[in-house]
Write a protein that holds these residues in place. Structure first.
Motif, PDB file in Angstrom:
ATOM      1  N   ALA A  81       0.825  -1.211   0.000  1.00  0.00           N
ATOM      2  CA  ALA A  81       0.000   0.000   0.000  1.00  0.00           C
ATOM      3  C   ALA A  81       0.851   1.249   0.000  1.00  0.00           C
ATOM      4  CB  ALA A  81      -0.925  -0.013   1.224  1.00  0.00           C
ATOM      5  N   ARG A  82       1.921   1.234   0.754  1.00  0.00           N
ATOM      6  CA  ARG A  82       2.735   2.440   0.841  1.00  0.00           C
ATOM      7  C   ARG A  82       3.359   2.766  -0.515  1.00  0.00           C
ATOM      8  NH1 ARG A  82       6.712   3.749   5.793  1.00  0.00           N
ATOM      9  NH2 ARG A  82       4.666   3.578   6.810  1.00  0.00           N
ATOM     10  N   ALA A  83       3.840   1.753  -1.172  1.00  0.00           N
ATOM     11  CA  ALA A  83       4.408   2.000  -2.500  1.00  0.00           C
ATOM     12  C   ALA A  83       3.341   2.537  -3.445  1.00  0.00           C
ATOM     13  CB  ALA A  83       5.025   0.715  -3.045  1.00  0.00           C
ATOM     14  N   PHE A  84       2.148   2.007  -3.332  1.00  0.00           N
ATOM     15  CA  PHE A  84       1.033   2.474  -4.151  1.00  0.00           C
ATOM     16  C   PHE A  84       0.740   3.941  -3.867  1.00  0.00           C
ATOM     17  CE2 PHE A  84      -2.841   2.450  -6.411  1.00  0.00           C
ATOM     18  CZ  PHE A  84      -3.845   2.926  -5.602  1.00  0.00           C
ATOM     19  N   LEU A  85       0.684   4.293  -2.614  1.00  0.00           N
ATOM     20  CA  LEU A  85       0.416   5.688  -2.244  1.00  0.00           C
ATOM     21  C   LEU A  85       1.553   6.607  -2.659  1.00  0.00           C
ATOM     22  CD1 LEU A  85      -1.053   5.068   1.325  1.00  0.00           C
ATOM     23  CD2 LEU A  85      -2.329   5.741  -0.701  1.00  0.00           C
ATOM     24  N   LEU A  86       2.763   6.119  -2.509  1.00  0.00           N
ATOM     25  CA  LEU A  86       3.890   6.967  -2.885  1.00  0.00           C
ATOM     26  C   LEU A  86       3.962   7.162  -4.397  1.00  0.00           C
ATOM     27  CD1 LEU A  86       6.690   5.749  -0.450  1.00  0.00           C
ATOM     28  CD2 LEU A  86       5.496   7.925  -0.428  1.00  0.00           C
ATOM     29  N   ARG A  87       3.512   6.188  -5.137  1.00  0.00           N
ATOM     30  CA  ARG A  87       3.455   6.385  -6.591  1.00  0.00           C
ATOM     31  C   ARG A  87       2.495   7.505  -6.941  1.00  0.00           C
ATOM     32  NH1 ARG A  87       4.271   0.848  -7.295  1.00  0.00           N
ATOM     33  NH2 ARG A  87       2.067   0.389  -7.144  1.00  0.00           N
ATOM     34  N   ILE A  88       1.355   7.492  -6.299  1.00  0.00           N
ATOM     35  CA  ILE A  88       0.386   8.573  -6.520  1.00  0.00           C
ATOM     36  C   ILE A  88       0.989   9.903  -6.093  1.00  0.00           C
ATOM     37  CG2 ILE A  88      -1.893   9.451  -5.917  1.00  0.00           C
ATOM     38  CD1 ILE A  88      -2.789   6.580  -5.445  1.00  0.00           C
ATOM     39  N   ALA A  89       1.626   9.883  -4.934  1.00  0.00           N
ATOM     40  CA  ALA A  89       2.223  11.121  -4.414  1.00  0.00           C
ATOM     41  C   ALA A  89       3.295  11.649  -5.357  1.00  0.00           C
ATOM     42  CB  ALA A  89       2.815  10.864  -3.027  1.00  0.00           C
TER      43      ALA A  89
END
Lengths: 191, 175
Positions: B61-69
């Motif tokens: 999830a964190r990688a997913f969120l950081l991609r968006i960020a």
């Protein structure tokens, strides 16, 4: 046997590993240098992130409203009202303190047609413009009545802008007519 | 019937993500944009998009969120048409969002704040992104390279050069 391409990657993965590196894993000098930089940066970032709140306020993750689209119509109406007031005041001042004297009666021209809405009817009166050779710019008395009526209309109109759109328009037209006729008279007099 | 359940699961997942990853996402965005106000807006946008996006990578999830960020930060930088840098004044403008003091506010009060700001400032945009993604996202370099849309060796080079540049400020200063 690791390929050459994997060595830099392996080196950086070790250097930037979050977990402590076991002692039995050999590190070359450059990897140690990189590791030291990484740990220093991590320490500073840890200090910055220290103490994250467990209770995330819902407003933090809630969608913020964009810039509220304020209705600008009140400002538009105020601007329109101010410009109309300025126009009316200018016309009134021109009529009140303007120079030319009329040669002919403006009463008939000023009277609005019956089918037009005009809550502030202008008193139409037949009158002769007294010309005085000595006083070239003397006013007709009937003009004073009409001007006074316009003044009153202006004051009343200023009390409620929103409700007097059409009267305003009619007053503006009347004043414009005044101005036109005064200009005509002035030109005639000058000729 | 299935739609309300799916929506409820999304909401609960988003809440869990906010608790688990908000600090990391905000730290990453803050490290790149340097402004608390901008970072907060971008972080909210991150979670808003995450709520509506389809998440299939369980456990990342964190990688997913950081991609968006990262995408949002790049878009922001493109619109702002300027380098993503951090200066001392921007760090000092941090305002706490909750009753608890903002970690950045504590940082400001400490000497480390200036060191961190100076350290991030000497890095290039790419170097900063790689290092912050590695730190906050614990992402593999292959993932970072894919996110940054660059070759793997390029991402590795950014990381290496960034760490070497930081050595002068962070390590040699201590020595």
């Amino acid at each position: 046997m690791k390929s050459h391409d994997e060595d830099p990657q392996r080196q950086l993965e070790l250097a930037t590993s979050v977990d402590p590196i076991p002692d039995d894993v050999p590190l070359d000098e450059e990897t140690r240098v990189l590791r030291a930089s990484w740990l220093a940066l991590s320490q500073l970032l840890d200090q910055a992130d220290a103490g994250p709140s467990d209770d995330i306020d819902e407003t933090v993750v809630s969608v913020r409203d964009g810039t509220k689209s304020r209705s600008r119509w009140p400002l538009v109406w105020v601007a329109i009202a101010a410009s109309l007031l300025l126009m009316v005041s200018s016309g009134w001042l021109l009529v009140r303190f303007g120079s030319p004297v009329r040669q002919s009666s403006p009463a008939d021209d000023m009277a609005e047609s019956p089918d037009r809405l005009d809550p502030f009817p202008v008193v139409a009166s037949q009158s002769k413009v007294e010309t005085n050779e000595d006083e070239e710019f003397s006013w007709d008395d009937s003009w004073d009545d009409q001007i006074a009526q316009v003044e009153e209309n202006v004051i009343l109109a200023g009390q409620d802008w929103y409700a007097l759109d059409q009267p305003y328009d009619s007053m503006s037209r009347q004043i414009e007519q005044f101005e036109g006729e005064l200009d005509d008279d002035f030109q005639d007099a000058s000729l | 019937m299935s739609q309300p359940n799916e929506q409820n699961s999304r909401v609960s997942r988003l809440s869990q993500w906010a608790c688990d990853h908000h600090a990391a996402v905000r730290g990453y965005v803050m490290g790149l944009v340097g402004s608390a106000e901008i970072a907060d807006d971008l972080v909210q946008e991150v979670f808003r998009r995450a709520a509506s996006a389809r998440y299939r990578e369980e456990g990342k999830a964190r990688a997913f969120l950081l991609r968006i960020a990262d995408r949002l930060v790049c878009d922001w930088a493109r619109r702002a048409n300027r380098e993503i840098t951090v200066d001392d004044d921007q760090w000092r403008q941090v305002e706490p969002e909750s009753q608890e003091p903002d970690p950045r506010v504590e940082l400001i009060q400490h000497e480390g704040q200036q060191r961190l700001a100076a350290a991030l400032e000497i890095l290039s945009d790419s170097q900063r992104r790689v290092l912050l993604l590695r730190y906050y996202g614990d992402m593999e370099f292959a993932e970072i390279a894919q996110l940054m849309n660059c070759p793997l060796n390029t991402a590795l080079s950014h990381c290496r050069r960034g760490l070497l540049a930081l050595r002068k400020i962070l390590v040699e200063t201590d020595e």
